[in-house]
Design a protein around this motif. Structure first.
Motif, short mmCIF file in Angstrom:
data_model
loop_
_atom_site.label_atom_id
_atom_site.label_comp_id
_atom_site.label_asym_id
_atom_site.label_seq_id
_atom_site.Cartn_x
_atom_site.Cartn_y
_atom_site.Cartn_z
N ARG A 197 0.81 -1.22 0.00
CA ARG A 197 0.00 0.00 0.00
C ARG A 197 0.84 1.26 0.00
NH1 ARG A 197 -3.10 -3.31 3.62
NH2 ARG A 197 -2.05 -2.39 5.43
N GLN A 198 2.16 1.13 0.23
CA GLN A 198 3.04 2.30 0.30
C GLN A 198 3.60 2.63 -1.08
OE1 GLN A 198 5.99 1.98 3.43
NE2 GLN A 198 4.63 0.71 4.68
N GLN A 199 3.73 3.92 -1.36
CA GLN A 199 4.26 4.35 -2.65
C GLN A 199 5.73 4.01 -2.80
OE1 GLN A 199 3.54 8.48 -3.49
NE2 GLN A 199 4.32 8.37 -5.58
N GLU A 200 6.51 4.21 -1.74
CA GLU A 200 7.93 3.88 -1.77
C GLU A 200 8.34 3.30 -0.43
OE1 GLU A 200 11.50 6.04 -4.01
OE2 GLU A 200 10.99 7.06 -2.15
N PRO A 201 8.03 2.02 -0.20
CA PRO A 201 8.33 1.42 1.10
C PRO A 201 9.83 1.31 1.34
CG PRO A 201 7.65 -0.26 -0.46
CD PRO A 201 7.41 1.07 -1.13
N GLU A 202 10.20 1.40 2.62
CA GLU A 202 11.61 1.27 2.98
C GLU A 202 12.11 -0.15 2.79
OE1 GLU A 202 14.52 2.71 6.67
OE2 GLU A 202 12.35 2.98 6.78
N LEU A 203 11.21 -1.12 2.97
CA LEU A 203 11.56 -2.53 2.83
C LEU A 203 11.08 -3.07 1.49
CD1 LEU A 203 10.55 -3.82 6.39
CD2 LEU A 203 12.77 -2.93 5.65
N CYS A 204 11.86 -4.01 0.94
CA CYS A 204 11.47 -4.62 -0.33
C CYS A 204 11.10 -6.09 -0.18
CB CYS A 204 12.58 -4.47 -1.37
SG CYS A 204 14.11 -5.33 -0.96
N ALA A 205 11.38 -6.70 0.98
CA ALA A 205 11.04 -8.10 1.21
C ALA A 205 11.03 -8.38 2.71
CB ALA A 205 12.03 -9.03 0.51
N ILE A 206 10.27 -9.42 3.10
CA ILE A 206 10.19 -9.84 4.49
C ILE A 206 10.72 -11.27 4.60
CG2 ILE A 206 8.66 -10.26 6.45
CD1 ILE A 206 8.96 -7.32 5.66
N HIS A 207 11.58 -11.49 5.58
CA HIS A 207 12.22 -12.80 5.76
C HIS A 207 11.88 -13.36 7.14
CE1 HIS A 207 14.95 -12.31 2.23
NE2 HIS A 207 14.77 -11.03 2.50
N LEU A 208 11.69 -14.68 7.20
CA LEU A 208 11.46 -15.37 8.47
C LEU A 208 12.71 -16.17 8.83
CD1 LEU A 208 7.85 -16.81 8.00
CD2 LEU A 208 8.53 -14.64 9.06
N VAL A 209 13.08 -16.12 10.10
CA VAL A 209 14.21 -16.90 10.62
C VAL A 209 13.67 -17.80 11.72
CG1 VAL A 209 16.40 -16.83 11.84
CG2 VAL A 209 15.94 -15.17 10.03
N ARG A 210 13.70 -19.11 11.46
CA ARG A 210 13.20 -20.09 12.42
C ARG A 210 14.33 -20.82 13.16
NH1 ARG A 210 7.84 -20.58 11.63
NH2 ARG A 210 6.98 -19.96 9.61
N ASP A 211 15.54 -20.78 12.59
CA ASP A 211 16.71 -21.36 13.25
C ASP A 211 17.94 -20.76 12.59
OD1 ASP A 211 17.35 -22.92 10.88
OD2 ASP A 211 15.83 -24.35 11.52
N VAL A 212 19.12 -21.12 13.08
CA VAL A 212 20.35 -20.50 12.58
C VAL A 212 20.61 -20.85 11.12
CG1 VAL A 212 21.41 -20.32 14.85
CG2 VAL A 212 21.72 -22.42 13.50
#
Length: 239
Positions: A197-212
């Motif tokens: 919904r943002q015109q120019e978001p600061e983030l380009c992707a979301i990552h999940l970390v479940r273990d090392v």
């Protein structure tokens, strides 16, 4: 590799003090030229006012430091030139979003930002809006960054009472776990919808970390050290 130390504390005393940074004044012309070059590469970056710190002290239960005002251009040059003033450090807050299935949620910085491609928790170098009663309100700074980057408000999570201060080179990342009563995939989808919904978001992707095994080279060492400590059965805090 820069040695890492993690200090678990419950109090932060981060007074803001009037002080003129010799590095910024003595090398002003070089700094301006350096920043002009950065702006040609990334026109969206701007030279706002920020807060850096000095005189870090850890006690049994707390961390204190003195903050001062400077500009982003001076910070960027200091960082890019290998931290020539070793008495200064970048002390910033991070909100470690942790889902009810144990997954941590991290964001990847967009190509238009000064840290393009880096993956870490919502965070930002504190600025003048983070000053409250003469001190840096780090909890408020984290809440603001989380809201700006993910769309989550303080009502969406429960903050742990302690901070893990991760010391790495000239950085002190004050990381607070923010517990979200939502599974990882669902929270990622919610944040991605907010970014769309943002015109120019600061983030380009979301990552999940479940273990090392989910850690990558795009994550700064202070982030991976913190996550390793969370998944370790024998985390070590202190010097």
């Amino acid at each position: 590799m820069t040695p890492i130390a993690i200090h678990r504390v419950t109090t932060l005393e981060l007074d803001v003090q009037p002080w003129s940074w010799p590095f910024a004044t003595e090398r002003g012309a070089e700094i301006s030229a350096h920043f002009a070059g950065k702006q040609r590469e990334k026109p969206q970056i701007w030279n706002g006012r920020i807060l850096l710190a000095r005189h870090p002290v850890f006690t049994a239960a707390g961390f204190r430091a003195g903050y001062f005002e400077t500009d982003f251009a001076s910070f960027l040059a200091w960082r890019d030139w290998g931290f020539p003033d070793r008495d200064i450090f970048n002390g910033f807050g991070m909100g470690a979003l942790r889902c009810n299935d144990g997954a941590f949620v991290l964001g990847e910085m967009g190509q238009h930002t000064a840290n393009a491609g880096r993956i870490y928790f919502p965070s930002g170098t504190p600025d003048l809006d983070d000053i409250s009663e003469g001190a840096v309100d780090m909890a408020g700074s984290v809440a603001r960054e989380v809201a700006e980057e993910t769309g989550l408000s303080a009502a969406d999570y429960c903050a742990d009472p302690h901070w893990d201060c991760v010391v790495s080179g000239r950085s002190v990342a004050m990381i607070r776990i923010l517990n979200v009563d939502t599974p990882g995939e669902a929270l990622r989808a919610r944040i991605e919808a907010n970014l769309a919904r943002q015109q120019e978001p600061e983030l380009c992707a979301i990552h999940l970390v479940r273990d090392v095994g989910d850690l990558t080279a795009a994550m700064p060492r202070f982030v991976t050290a913190f996550i390793e400590a969370q998944f370790s059965p024998y985390p070590i805090y202190g010097d």
